[in-house]
Design an enzyme around this catalytic site. Structure first.
Site, PDB file in Angstrom:
ATOM      1  N   LYS A  68      -2.705  -5.134  -4.837  1.00 27.74           N
ATOM      2  CA  LYS A  68      -3.811  -4.266  -4.387  1.00 27.74           C
ATOM      3  C   LYS A  68      -5.137  -5.044  -4.342  1.00 27.74           C
ATOM      4  O   LYS A  68      -5.859  -4.980  -3.353  1.00 27.74           O
ATOM      5  CB  LYS A  68      -3.930  -3.046  -5.324  1.00 27.74           C
ATOM      6  CG  LYS A  68      -2.667  -2.183  -5.317  1.00 27.74           C
ATOM      7  CD  LYS A  68      -2.787  -0.947  -6.181  1.00 27.74           C
ATOM      8  CE  LYS A  68      -2.785  -1.223  -7.664  1.00 27.74           C
ATOM      9  NZ  LYS A  68      -1.548  -1.865  -8.164  1.00 27.74           N
ATOM     10  N   THR A  69      -5.413  -5.784  -5.419  1.00 27.23           N
ATOM     11  CA  THR A  69      -6.654  -6.565  -5.456  1.00 27.23           C
ATOM     12  C   THR A  69      -6.627  -7.660  -4.392  1.00 27.23           C
ATOM     13  O   THR A  69      -7.625  -7.897  -3.708  1.00 27.23           O
ATOM     14  CB  THR A  69      -6.831  -7.204  -6.849  1.00 27.23           C
ATOM     15  OG1 THR A  69      -6.614  -6.193  -7.831  1.00 27.23           O
ATOM     16  CG2 THR A  69      -8.206  -7.800  -7.029  1.00 27.23           C
ATOM     17  N   ASP A 113     -11.275  -0.931  -8.995  1.00 22.38           N
ATOM     18  CA  ASP A 113      -9.950  -0.950  -9.583  1.00 22.38           C
ATOM     19  C   ASP A 113      -9.854   0.203 -10.587  1.00 22.38           C
ATOM     20  O   ASP A 113     -10.878   0.650 -11.109  1.00 22.38           O
ATOM     21  CB  ASP A 113      -9.761  -2.301 -10.296  1.00 22.38           C
ATOM     22  CG  ASP A 113      -8.289  -2.651 -10.461  1.00 22.38           C
ATOM     23  OD1 ASP A 113      -7.431  -1.919  -9.919  1.00 22.38           O
ATOM     24  OD2 ASP A 113      -8.001  -3.667 -11.120  1.00 22.38           O
ATOM     25  N   THR A 162      -3.149   2.880 -10.305  1.00 19.25           N
ATOM     26  CA  THR A 162      -1.731   2.851 -10.653  1.00 19.25           C
ATOM     27  C   THR A 162      -1.200   4.279 -10.762  1.00 19.25           C
ATOM     28  O   THR A 162      -0.009   4.493 -10.855  1.00 19.25           O
ATOM     29  CB  THR A 162      -1.534   2.156 -12.018  1.00 19.25           C
ATOM     30  OG1 THR A 162      -2.474   2.725 -12.937  1.00 19.25           O
ATOM     31  CG2 THR A 162      -1.782   0.667 -11.910  1.00 19.25           C
ATOM     32  N   ARG A 221       3.272 -10.402  -9.229  1.00 25.85           N
ATOM     33  CA  ARG A 221       2.603 -10.991 -10.397  1.00 25.85           C
ATOM     34  C   ARG A 221       3.635 -11.557 -11.375  1.00 25.85           C
ATOM     35  O   ARG A 221       3.438 -12.620 -11.958  1.00 25.85           O
ATOM     36  CB  ARG A 221       1.724  -9.958 -11.104  1.00 25.85           C
ATOM     37  CG  ARG A 221       1.092 -10.521 -12.374  1.00 25.85           C
ATOM     38  CD  ARG A 221       0.085  -9.592 -13.004  1.00 25.85           C
ATOM     39  NE  ARG A 221      -1.044  -9.412 -12.132  1.00 25.85           N
ATOM     40  CZ  ARG A 221      -1.699  -8.268 -11.988  1.00 25.85           C
ATOM     41  NH1 ARG A 221      -1.346  -7.214 -12.681  1.00 25.85           N
ATOM     42  NH2 ARG A 221      -2.715  -8.190 -11.159  1.00 25.85           N
TER      43      ARG A 221
HETATM   44  P1  ADP Z   1      -2.741  -5.633  -8.311  1.00 27.89           P
HETATM   45  O1  ADP Z   1      -4.182  -5.592  -7.902  1.00 27.89           O
HETATM   46  O2  ADP Z   1      -1.888  -4.664  -7.537  1.00 27.89           O
HETATM   47  O3  ADP Z   1      -2.527  -5.483  -9.792  1.00 27.89           O
HETATM   48  P2  ADP Z   1      -2.890  -8.448  -7.523  1.00 27.89           P
HETATM   49  O4  ADP Z   1      -3.503  -8.343  -6.180  1.00 27.89           O
HETATM   50  O5  ADP Z   1      -3.756  -8.907  -8.643  1.00 27.89           O
HETATM   51  O6  ADP Z   1      -2.148  -7.082  -7.916  1.00 27.89           O
HETATM   52  O7  ADP Z   1      -1.616  -9.435  -7.358  1.00 27.89           O
HETATM   53  C1  ADP Z   1      -1.008 -10.085  -8.444  1.00 27.89           C
HETATM   54  C2  ADP Z   1      -0.618 -11.510  -8.064  1.00 27.89           C
HETATM   55  O8  ADP Z   1       0.435 -11.503  -7.110  1.00 27.89           O
HETATM   56  C3  ADP Z   1      -1.739 -12.319  -7.430  1.00 27.89           C
HETATM   57  O9  ADP Z   1      -1.688 -13.630  -7.954  1.00 27.89           O
HETATM   58  C4  ADP Z   1      -1.436 -12.341  -5.948  1.00 27.89           C
HETATM   59  O10 ADP Z   1      -1.847 -13.526  -5.377  1.00 27.89           O
HETATM   60  C5  ADP Z   1       0.084 -12.193  -5.919  1.00 27.89           C
HETATM   61  N1  ADP Z   1       0.508 -11.348  -4.784  1.00 27.89           N
HETATM   62  C6  ADP Z   1       0.577 -10.008  -4.796  1.00 27.89           C
HETATM   63  N2  ADP Z   1       1.054  -9.531  -3.634  1.00 27.89           N
HETATM   64  C7  ADP Z   1       1.287 -10.603  -2.848  1.00 27.89           C
HETATM   65  C8  ADP Z   1       1.808 -10.761  -1.518  1.00 27.89           C
HETATM   66  N3  ADP Z   1       2.198  -9.711  -0.796  1.00 27.89           N
HETATM   67  N4  ADP Z   1       1.899 -11.997  -1.020  1.00 27.89           N
HETATM   68  C9  ADP Z   1       1.546 -13.063  -1.767  1.00 27.89           C
HETATM   69  N5  ADP Z   1       1.079 -12.997  -3.037  1.00 27.89           N
HETATM   70  C10 ADP Z   1       0.940 -11.773  -3.588  1.00 27.89           C
END
Ligand code: ADP
Length: 336
Positions: A68-69, A113, A162, A221
């Site tokens: 998401k981030t 977030d 979430t 992640r």
């Molecule tokens: P969230 O905000 O949903 O908790 P993040 O955006 O922080 O998740 O993603 C977690 C990790 O996974 C990061 O290091 C990101 O670079 C990697 N990541 C997540 N989704 C993808 C994707 N679709 N393709 C490549 N890397 C991803």
């Protein structure tokens, strides 16, 4: 246990944050998987660019670690906008929030977030800001009190949660675009692993990447975190000063040492299932009781552990609580 637990819990740690900076995708084309969502975002971006307007507000929901981030950063990059990052719990008072809003420039992206954790008083501020880019606030008290209207520059709010179920419906209704993110397929995760490995300077065999992917609980992640652990084992195997290369046997050794099983369950997930089995005779058990027995926060169980146990078919949700499935019993080595 703490260290092992951290491997498969998908909440972000400081180490993840640092790694994330080096492996995070920058363009929409580099964002792997979630094809429908990516296609919809691409249309929204192109349309907004053609109209020369800011993008509509967007809400991303889904378990932690699914991107998401990263998507918010990618969208800012694609729109050539600045991104301001904050989170629900970080904004304590409406005053803090006014400061953030009034500092936004035309077309900026405000990423919030854990938006389900915004305080009510702050949330109410957000409604007119999202709807008409205006805020009203009262200065002074008693007879001198007056309302000041403030026009904001048109911006885009991207919210991440979430727990979309915990979001107040007036807030949810103000998002033009709502996206639910689902767990990734192993094939997409193995692509993410191969790309991340290259960025981290380590080579990885196809079957080895797929094995890490299968044990990542559908979560990028976790894939990246496991990859980093496996890389350490591969480095030791290669010896000092020699490039690490990841093959299947080193993955299996690392997973064995980390106690992450073939289904991606770690000690904590197995302990959760064991508690349901032994203390609650397989359930049903309410999530509060389960969290208390495990000595964990309800949110950790609800956001992090439960979604994947449900998805993997180890847990079933009933009106009276969570119940273990026969599949979970077989996984724990007791007859179903
Ligand atoms: P969230 O905000 O949903 O908790 P993040 O955006 O922080 O998740 O993603 C977690 C990790 O996974 C990061 O290091 C990101 O670079 C990697 N990541 C997540 N989704 C993808 C994707 N679709 N393709 C490549 N890397 C991803």
């Amino acid at each position: 246990m703490e260290e092992l637990k951290k491997i498969v819990l998908n909440q972000e740690t400081e180490e993840d944050r640092v790694t994330s900076l080096s492996v995070r995708p920058e363009r929409l084309a580099d964002f792997i998987g979630q094809k429908d969502l990516v296609a919809n975002i691409r249309v929204a971006i192109e349309a907004a660019k053609q109209r020369k307007e800011p993008l509509e507000h967007m809400l991303f929901s889904g378990p932690p670690g699914l991107g998401k981030t990263s998507l918010a950063h990618i969208i800012a990059h694609e729109m050539q906008s600045r991104l301001t990052y904050t989170s629900g719990p970080a904004i304590q008072r409406a005053g803090d929030f006014i400061g953030i809003l009034t500092n936004l420039e035309q077309g900026d992206i405000l990423f919030i977030d854990e938006i389900h954790r915004l305080a009510k008083s702050v949330e109410e501020f957000l409604y007119p800001a999202m709807e008409s880019f205006k805020i009203d606030f009262i200065v002074d008290k008693g007879p001198y009190a007056k309302t000041i209207n403030f026009n904001l520059k048109p911006f885009t709010l991207i919210g991440a949660t979430t727990r979309s179920g915990l979001l107040a419906s007036p807030l949810r209704d103000r998002f033009g675009i709502l996206h639910h993110m689902d767990f990734y397929e192993p094939e997409d995760l193995s692509t993410i692993i191969i790309i991340a490995a290259a960025k981290l300077g380590v080579s990885v065999e196809m079957d080895a990447a797929l094995e890490i992917a299968r044990r990542s609980r559908g979560t990028p992640r976790i894939s990246i975190r496991l990859l980093k652990r496996v890389r350490d084992f591969a480095q030791l195997a290669a010896g000092p000063g020699r490039p690490a290369h990841i093959e299947l046997p080193v993955v299996l050794t690392a997973m064995d040492r980390l106690k992450v099983d073939a289904e991606g369950m770690d000690e904590f997930a197995r302990k959760t299932m064991r508690v349901i089995l032994d203390t609650y005779q397989g359930g049903p058990v309410g999530i509060e009781a389960l969290a208390a027995t495990l000595n964990e926060e309800v949110d950790t169980i609800a956001d992090v552990v439960e979604p994947y146990l449900l998805k993997a078919g180890f847990l079933r949700r009933t009106s009276r609580g969570r119940e273990l499935t026969d599949r979970a019993r077989r996984h724990l080595g007791v007859s179903g």
